[in-house]
Design a protein around this motif. Structure first.
Motif, PDB file in Angstrom:
ATOM      1  N   ARG A  70       0.871  -1.178  -0.065  1.00  0.00           N
ATOM      2  CA  ARG A  70       0.132  -0.069   0.132  1.00  0.00           C
ATOM      3  C   ARG A  70       0.879   1.389  -0.003  1.00  0.00           C
ATOM      4  O   ARG A  70       0.425   2.173  -0.728  1.00  0.00           O
ATOM      5  CB  ARG A  70      -1.103  -0.041   1.285  1.00  0.00           C
ATOM      6  CG  ARG A  70      -1.932  -1.045   1.298  1.00  0.00           C
ATOM      7  CD  ARG A  70      -2.917  -1.007   0.350  1.00  0.00           C
ATOM      8  NE  ARG A  70      -4.116  -1.900   0.402  1.00  0.00           N
ATOM      9  CZ  ARG A  70      -5.282  -1.971  -0.106  1.00  0.00           C
ATOM     10  NH1 ARG A  70      -5.196  -1.223  -1.321  1.00  0.00           N
ATOM     11  NH2 ARG A  70      -6.112  -2.841  -0.085  1.00  0.00           N
ATOM     12  N   HIS A  71       1.922   1.231   0.704  1.00  0.00           N
ATOM     13  CA  HIS A  71       2.732   2.631   0.643  1.00  0.00           C
ATOM     14  C   HIS A  71       3.423   2.668  -0.729  1.00  0.00           C
ATOM     15  O   HIS A  71       3.760   3.502  -1.055  1.00  0.00           O
ATOM     16  CB  HIS A  71       3.936   2.308   1.794  1.00  0.00           C
ATOM     17  CG  HIS A  71       3.300   2.267   3.442  1.00  0.00           C
ATOM     18  ND1 HIS A  71       4.146   2.610   4.510  1.00  0.00           N
ATOM     19  CD2 HIS A  71       2.141   2.449   3.640  1.00  0.00           C
ATOM     20  CE1 HIS A  71       3.558   2.954   5.507  1.00  0.00           C
ATOM     21  NE2 HIS A  71       2.453   2.722   5.125  1.00  0.00           N
ATOM     22  N   GLN A  72       3.781   1.646  -1.260  1.00  0.00           N
ATOM     23  CA  GLN A  72       4.447   1.713  -2.626  1.00  0.00           C
ATOM     24  C   GLN A  72       3.582   2.356  -3.499  1.00  0.00           C
ATOM     25  O   GLN A  72       3.631   2.904  -4.254  1.00  0.00           O
ATOM     26  CB  GLN A  72       4.990   0.500  -2.991  1.00  0.00           C
ATOM     27  CG  GLN A  72       6.392  -0.070  -2.118  1.00  0.00           C
ATOM     28  CD  GLN A  72       6.620  -1.587  -2.395  1.00  0.00           C
ATOM     29  OE1 GLN A  72       5.912  -2.347  -3.233  1.00  0.00           O
ATOM     30  NE2 GLN A  72       7.444  -2.215  -1.593  1.00  0.00           N
ATOM     31  N   ALA A  73       2.196   1.834  -3.145  1.00  0.00           N
ATOM     32  CA  ALA A  73       1.082   2.126  -4.390  1.00  0.00           C
ATOM     33  C   ALA A  73       1.110   3.815  -4.115  1.00  0.00           C
ATOM     34  O   ALA A  73       0.687   4.563  -5.073  1.00  0.00           O
ATOM     35  CB  ALA A  73      -0.126   1.442  -3.937  1.00  0.00           C
ATOM     36  N   ILE A  74       0.906   4.211  -2.829  1.00  0.00           N
ATOM     37  CA  ILE A  74       0.790   5.813  -2.556  1.00  0.00           C
ATOM     38  C   ILE A  74       1.938   6.576  -3.295  1.00  0.00           C
ATOM     39  O   ILE A  74       1.978   7.315  -3.854  1.00  0.00           O
ATOM     40  CB  ILE A  74       0.704   5.882  -1.068  1.00  0.00           C
ATOM     41  CG1 ILE A  74      -0.729   5.394  -0.335  1.00  0.00           C
ATOM     42  CG2 ILE A  74       0.894   7.356  -0.689  1.00  0.00           C
ATOM     43  CD1 ILE A  74      -0.518   5.547   0.890  1.00  0.00           C
ATOM     44  N   ASP A  75       3.292   5.961  -3.160  1.00  0.00           N
ATOM     45  CA  ASP A  75       4.292   6.588  -3.445  1.00  0.00           C
ATOM     46  C   ASP A  75       4.480   6.890  -5.264  1.00  0.00           C
ATOM     47  O   ASP A  75       4.737   7.640  -5.869  1.00  0.00           O
ATOM     48  CB  ASP A  75       5.640   5.822  -3.363  1.00  0.00           C
ATOM     49  CG  ASP A  75       5.955   5.970  -1.688  1.00  0.00           C
ATOM     50  OD1 ASP A  75       5.755   6.903  -1.100  1.00  0.00           O
ATOM     51  OD2 ASP A  75       6.831   5.103  -1.413  1.00  0.00           O
ATOM     52  N   ARG A  76       3.777   5.559  -5.599  1.00  0.00           N
ATOM     53  CA  ARG A  76       3.609   5.789  -7.340  1.00  0.00           C
ATOM     54  C   ARG A  76       2.502   6.751  -7.607  1.00  0.00           C
ATOM     55  O   ARG A  76       2.664   7.495  -8.629  1.00  0.00           O
ATOM     56  CB  ARG A  76       3.328   4.477  -7.563  1.00  0.00           C
ATOM     57  CG  ARG A  76       4.428   3.236  -7.567  1.00  0.00           C
ATOM     58  CD  ARG A  76       4.106   2.054  -8.556  1.00  0.00           C
ATOM     59  NE  ARG A  76       2.856   1.619  -7.999  1.00  0.00           N
ATOM     60  CZ  ARG A  76       2.954   0.486  -7.000  1.00  0.00           C
ATOM     61  NH1 ARG A  76       4.071   0.197  -6.438  1.00  0.00           N
ATOM     62  NH2 ARG A  76       1.936  -0.354  -6.618  1.00  0.00           N
ATOM     63  N   ALA A  77       1.476   6.690  -6.872  1.00  0.00           N
ATOM     64  CA  ALA A  77       0.515   7.520  -7.083  1.00  0.00           C
ATOM     65  C   ALA A  77       0.605   9.137  -6.975  1.00  0.00           C
ATOM     66  O   ALA A  77       0.225   9.917  -7.580  1.00  0.00           O
ATOM     67  CB  ALA A  77      -0.873   7.227  -6.296  1.00  0.00           C
ATOM     68  N   TYR A  78       1.743   9.222  -6.105  1.00  0.00           N
ATOM     69  CA  TYR A  78       1.883  10.589  -5.688  1.00  0.00           C
ATOM     70  C   TYR A  78       2.847  11.232  -6.785  1.00  0.00           C
ATOM     71  O   TYR A  78       2.850  12.555  -7.038  1.00  0.00           O
ATOM     72  CB  TYR A  78       2.696  10.486  -4.287  1.00  0.00           C
ATOM     73  CG  TYR A  78       3.223  12.053  -4.001  1.00  0.00           C
ATOM     74  CD1 TYR A  78       2.556  13.148  -3.617  1.00  0.00           C
ATOM     75  CD2 TYR A  78       4.801  12.137  -3.874  1.00  0.00           C
ATOM     76  CE1 TYR A  78       2.877  14.174  -3.258  1.00  0.00           C
ATOM     77  CE2 TYR A  78       5.128  13.279  -3.328  1.00  0.00           C
ATOM     78  CZ  TYR A  78       4.451  14.476  -3.097  1.00  0.00           C
ATOM     79  OH  TYR A  78       4.724  15.507  -2.801  1.00  0.00           O
ATOM     80  N   LEU A  79       3.553  10.367  -7.469  1.00  0.00           N
ATOM     81  CA  LEU A  79       4.533  10.908  -8.600  1.00  0.00           C
ATOM     82  C   LEU A  79       3.953  11.911  -9.559  1.00  0.00           C
ATOM     83  O   LEU A  79       4.476  13.054  -9.708  1.00  0.00           O
ATOM     84  CB  LEU A  79       5.051   9.705  -9.351  1.00  0.00           C
ATOM     85  CG  LEU A  79       6.061   8.818  -8.553  1.00  0.00           C
ATOM     86  CD1 LEU A  79       6.507   7.846  -9.619  1.00  0.00           C
ATOM     87  CD2 LEU A  79       7.165   9.682  -7.924  1.00  0.00           C
ATOM     88  N   ARG A  80       2.570  11.376  -9.871  1.00  0.00           N
ATOM     89  CA  ARG A  80       2.060  12.693 -11.043  1.00  0.00           C
ATOM     90  C   ARG A  80       1.430  13.767 -10.466  1.00  0.00           C
ATOM     91  O   ARG A  80       1.968  14.858 -10.892  1.00  0.00           O
ATOM     92  CB  ARG A  80       0.974  11.841 -11.714  1.00  0.00           C
ATOM     93  CG  ARG A  80       0.112  12.484 -12.894  1.00  0.00           C
ATOM     94  CD  ARG A  80      -0.734  11.591 -13.436  1.00  0.00           C
ATOM     95  NE  ARG A  80      -1.689  12.539 -14.449  1.00  0.00           N
ATOM     96  CZ  ARG A  80      -2.761  12.563 -14.625  1.00  0.00           C
ATOM     97  NH1 ARG A  80      -3.597  11.538 -13.761  1.00  0.00           N
ATOM     98  NH2 ARG A  80      -3.487  13.350 -15.155  1.00  0.00           N
ATOM     99  N   PRO A  81       0.841  13.752  -9.316  1.00  0.00           N
ATOM    100  CA  PRO A  81       0.708  15.162  -8.806  1.00  0.00           C
ATOM    101  C   PRO A  81       1.873  15.951  -8.489  1.00  0.00           C
ATOM    102  O   PRO A  81       1.918  17.266  -8.402  1.00  0.00           O
ATOM    103  CB  PRO A  81      -0.328  14.770  -7.575  1.00  0.00           C
ATOM    104  CG  PRO A  81      -0.320  13.534  -7.261  1.00  0.00           C
ATOM    105  CD  PRO A  81       0.181  12.795  -8.443  1.00  0.00           C
ATOM    106  N   ALA A  82       2.824  15.336  -7.774  1.00  0.00           N
ATOM    107  CA  ALA A  82       4.073  15.774  -7.249  1.00  0.00           C
ATOM    108  C   ALA A  82       4.634  16.770  -8.779  1.00  0.00           C
ATOM    109  O   ALA A  82       5.438  17.559  -8.441  1.00  0.00           O
ATOM    110  CB  ALA A  82       4.929  14.964  -6.928  1.00  0.00           C
ATOM    111  N   ARG A  83       4.455  16.056  -9.681  1.00  0.00           N
ATOM    112  CA  ARG A  83       5.165  16.284 -10.912  1.00  0.00           C
ATOM    113  C   ARG A  83       4.409  17.782 -11.461  1.00  0.00           C
ATOM    114  O   ARG A  83       4.967  18.782 -12.211  1.00  0.00           O
ATOM    115  CB  ARG A  83       5.266  15.490 -12.257  1.00  0.00           C
ATOM    116  CG  ARG A  83       5.574  15.910 -13.430  1.00  0.00           C
ATOM    117  CD  ARG A  83       5.925  14.949 -14.495  1.00  0.00           C
ATOM    118  NE  ARG A  83       4.663  14.088 -14.442  1.00  0.00           N
ATOM    119  CZ  ARG A  83       3.785  14.397 -15.502  1.00  0.00           C
ATOM    120  NH1 ARG A  83       3.718  15.821 -16.105  1.00  0.00           N
ATOM    121  NH2 ARG A  83       2.450  13.519 -15.609  1.00  0.00           N
ATOM    122  N   LEU A  84       2.877  17.589 -11.378  1.00  0.00           N
ATOM    123  CA  LEU A  84       2.145  18.692 -11.640  1.00  0.00           C
ATOM    124  C   LEU A  84       1.936  19.731 -11.052  1.00  0.00           C
ATOM    125  O   LEU A  84       1.671  21.152 -11.418  1.00  0.00           O
ATOM    126  CB  LEU A  84       0.662  18.124 -12.279  1.00  0.00           C
ATOM    127  CG  LEU A  84       0.679  17.009 -13.223  1.00  0.00           C
ATOM    128  CD1 LEU A  84      -0.780  16.418 -13.352  1.00  0.00           C
ATOM    129  CD2 LEU A  84       1.052  17.562 -14.757  1.00  0.00           C
TER     130      LEU A  84
END
Length: 208
Positions: A70-84
């Motif tokens: 779950r933590h890894q999934a959050i890290d992956r999902a965070y990449l896009r908003p962090a970029r934008l």
């Protein structure tokens, strides 16, 4: 966290394209709630999972493996908003894409917290002492900049369990224990007016 993450996509969508001033306010708020989330996750990684693995046997191995995923999934999902987020925050352009990205992150965060409540809390109750649980909260607070601490506590107090807030503050010095809840409430009310347009934003129980 659930409340603020649920409200965030619409806050972003409500910013008029090109309104950089409002985008800066909401962008700073988005960064704050993401910092709080990562402080929470970091505390679990550093303090909770090792204790459960050492004491909980095969049941803990299965649960911790699920939560690490779950933590890894959050890290992956965070990449896009962090970029934008940085470009939207500075210019107010591309809000719809950013809101969509935060909605995807929200779904993963909600799934994580539901699994945490269902699987982790019962296991922790059996294998983690009260002192160790308080240390987990203290570790999370240590990951939040001091200047944001009263606001963060006020944000939690808005609809959090008073007993839990009291327990988190129980080992802090007396002045902090007495003053931070008062200051936190005021800080969050003022902050919420700036971010949400009201000192009393929608509570989690009223959100779908």
């Amino acid at each position: 966290m659930r409340r603020e993450f649920r409200l965030l996509p619409q806050l972003i969508r409500d910013v008029a394209p090109g309104d950089a001033e409002r985008a800066e306010i909401i962008g700073a708020h988005a960064e704050l709630v993401c910092r709080i989330l990562h402080a929470h996750l970091g505390s679990e990684d550093a303090l909770l999972w090792p204790k459960l693995l050492a004491r909980g046997g095969d049941e803990a191995v299965a649960v911790v493996s699920t939560m690490e995923e779950r933590h890894q999934a959050i890290d992956r999902a965070y990449l896009r908003p962090a970029r934008l987020l940085p470009s939207w925050r500075s210019a107010g352009q591309g809000g719809e894409e950013l809101a969509d990205a935060f909605e995807l992150l929200l779904a993963v965060v909600i799934a994580h917290m539901a699994t945490e409540e269902k699987l982790v809390l019962p296991l922790a109750e059996k294998h983690v002492t009260a002192v160790e649980w308080r240390a987990l909260g203290e570790h999370g607070m240590a990951g939040i900049p001091r200047k944001e601490l009263a606001l963060t506590i006020g944000m939690a107090m808005y609809e959090g369990d008073p007993a839990v807030v009291k327990a988190v503050l129980a080992r802090t010095p007396l002045p902090i224990r007495l003053l931070v809840p008062v200051i936190g409430r005021r800080r969050y009310a003022s902050y919420a007016r700036r971010v949400h347009g009201t000192a009393r934003p929608a509570r989690l129980g009223t959100l779908t």
